[in-house]
Design a protein around this motif. Structure first.
Motif, PDB file in Angstrom:
ATOM      1  N   HIS A  29       0.833  -1.212   0.000  1.00 43.14           N
ATOM      2  CA  HIS A  29       0.000   0.000   0.000  1.00 43.14           C
ATOM      3  C   HIS A  29       0.864   1.257   0.000  1.00 43.14           C
ATOM      4  CE1 HIS A  29      -3.971   1.923   1.553  1.00 43.14           C
ATOM      5  NE2 HIS A  29      -3.216   2.846   0.970  1.00 43.14           N
ATOM      6  N   HIS A  55       1.451   5.249  -2.143  1.00 39.93           N
ATOM      7  CA  HIS A  55       0.978   6.257  -3.106  1.00 39.93           C
ATOM      8  C   HIS A  55       2.217   6.924  -3.685  1.00 39.93           C
ATOM      9  CE1 HIS A  55      -3.204   6.052  -1.592  1.00 39.93           C
ATOM     10  NE2 HIS A  55      -2.605   5.706  -0.470  1.00 39.93           N
ATOM     11  N   MET A 102      -0.964   2.664  -5.395  1.00 37.00           N
ATOM     12  CA  MET A 102      -2.401   2.947  -5.354  1.00 37.00           C
ATOM     13  C   MET A 102      -2.854   3.808  -6.535  1.00 37.00           C
ATOM     14  SD  MET A 102      -4.051   1.473  -3.071  1.00 37.00           S
ATOM     15  CE  MET A 102      -3.623   0.262  -1.817  1.00 37.00           C
ATOM     16  N   LYS A 148      -8.733  -1.647  -6.267  1.00 40.79           N
ATOM     17  CA  LYS A 148      -8.821  -0.893  -5.011  1.00 40.79           C
ATOM     18  C   LYS A 148     -10.165  -0.182  -4.936  1.00 40.79           C
ATOM     19  CE  LYS A 148      -7.674   1.313  -1.245  1.00 40.79           C
ATOM     20  NZ  LYS A 148      -6.689   2.369  -1.036  1.00 40.79           N
ATOM     21  N   HIS A 182      -5.362  -0.450   5.922  1.00 44.00           N
ATOM     22  CA  HIS A 182      -5.112   0.438   7.072  1.00 44.00           C
ATOM     23  C   HIS A 182      -6.199   0.427   8.162  1.00 44.00           C
ATOM     24  CE1 HIS A 182      -7.479   2.865   4.361  1.00 44.00           C
ATOM     25  NE2 HIS A 182      -6.461   3.318   3.681  1.00 44.00           N
ATOM     26  N   ASP A 195       0.979   2.588   3.775  1.00 44.31           N
ATOM     27  CA  ASP A 195       0.090   3.646   3.264  1.00 44.31           C
ATOM     28  C   ASP A 195       0.913   4.930   3.053  1.00 44.31           C
ATOM     29  OD1 ASP A 195      -2.065   5.040   2.347  1.00 44.31           O
ATOM     30  OD2 ASP A 195      -3.015   5.290   4.308  1.00 44.31           O
TER      31      ASP A 195
HETATM   32 ZN    ZN Z   1      -3.637   4.761   0.986  1.00 45.33          ZN
END
Ligand code: ZN
Ligand code: NCD
Length: 358
Positions: free
Chosen positions: A13, A15, A45, A98, A156, A228
């Motif tokens: 995960h 970005h 992501m 996702k 998350h 994340d």
């Molecule tokens: Zn995320």
């Protein structure tokens, strides 16, 4: 100094902001941050600009990654109201589908139950589904996945109610897996006055100390540690409208190794949650001749100034941790060695089935 050799870590995960916001990060800077953190595989992501919801947008990310990535990667497709018919045909090029069932950074959001069901029904059962599903949304997506007789991964997890829901679902044999971010294990809303509210914006929000304690108490329910990694510039975080998200690629392993030092986690559990389980859950191929070497005893202090990520800051500035990444070897080649990057841009491979050599 005790050097320990571990398999390359997998972060399902992250970005990486490409396409569309490469002033925050791109596939080059983000995968360098990954290597510095002992991570050799990232799943990126789709809440980019444009969001990755069709062939053309997915191609933009694929091209950027192929040109710049220094570690291996997969790229998620985003579920939207506009790609119900076409998403499944793109599945072989992706790490998974996702779903954003709760509002966060970017335009992807599904609130309509029929859309959620239709997407879940059509997506191939052997390809992963990952969901941003907080509170009631977690219960909704568990129900839908059950009805479609397929597995689902909850991203998350941050609250007692959610980790207990997942624990109880697992006890009943429901095919659900989950991840927790280091920031929800190491920070809570009690840290907001110290760090400032803009810098603490993150989705899911920092939770209560009781929620935080529930995550530690249910460590055996947590399948993966996922960063994340959500880089935004400090000028953005300190603005009147701060975007949510923390960088995490460089601090995840040191934080979790610190937990090992403190006796809150075993090293075996760390390897399981940061390599073995994500590899299994996301059907990822083995990375041959790939490993990391860490000095498990080294104590060091996390600093904004030494951040590799283009965002240039970390919510853990000033925290002293134990355990430092020394070297990363990717496919037999030295990729990273004590602060120097040796892997060339484009070394990273897309691990989606359609990109694998046959
Ligand atoms: Zn995320
Ligand atoms: C993420 C981002 O910035 O892209 N932000 C965040 O707070 N986690 C979006 C997300 O993962 O929900």
């Amino acid at each position: 100094m005790t050097t320990l050799r571990l398999p390359g870590l997998i972060d399902p995960h992250v970005h990486l902001r490409e396409p569309g916001a490469t002033h925050k990060e791109d596939f080059g800077s983000g995968t360098r941050a990954a290597l510095a953190g002992g991570i050799t595989m990232v799943l990126a992501m789709p809440n980019t600009q444009p969001p990755l919801i069709d062939d053309a947008s997915l191609k933009l990310a694929e091209l950027g990654a192929a040109e710049k990535a220094v570690c291996d990667y997969g790229i998620y497709l985003g579920a939207s109201g506009d790609n119900i018919e076409t998403a499944a045909s793109l599945a072989p090029r992706t790490a998974g589908l996702k779903f954003y069932l709760d509002a966060t950074f970017g335009p992807l959001l599904i609130k309509d139950l029929a859309t959620l069901r239709e997407h879940v029904a059509r997506w191939p059962k052997d390809r992963p589904i990952a969901c941003h599903a907080e509170q009631m949304s977690a219960a909704a997506v568990l129900t839908v996945a059950q009805l479609e007789n397929r597995a689902v991964h909850i991203c998350h997890v941050s609250r007692r109610s959610e980790i207990e829901l997942i624990r109880d679902a697992k006890m009943r044999g429901i095919a659900v897996t989950c991840e927790v971010g280091p920031h929800h294990l190491f920070l809570s809303e009690a840290d907001i006055p110290r760090l400032g509210s803009g810098r603490c914006e993150v989705r899911p929000r920092l939770a209560t100390p009781d929620d935080q304690a529930a995550l530690w108490a249910n460590m055996d329910v947590i399948d993966c540690i996922a960063t994340d990694h959500a880089p935004h510039l400090l000028s953005e975080k300190d603005s009147a409208n701060p975007p949510p998200g923390f960088p995490g690629l460089e601090t995840s392993l040191p934080l979790m190794l610190t937990a090992v030092h403190e006796g809150r986690l075993t090293l075996d559990a760390l390897i399981d949650k940061m390599h073995t389980a994500p590899k299994r859950i996301f059907n990822l191929p083995a990375q041959l001749d790939t490993w990391i070497e860490i000095d498990v005893d080294a104590a060091w202090t996390i600093r904004h100034e030494t951040t590799i990520s283009r965002c240039g800051w970390t919510p853990f500035d000033g925290k002293t941790v134990r355990g430092r990444v020394q070297r990363v070897t990717l496919r037999g080649e030295r990729a990273y060695d004590n602060g120097t990057f040796y892997a060339h841009p484009g070394t990273g491979r897309n691990l989606a089935p359609a990109h694998q050599p046959v």
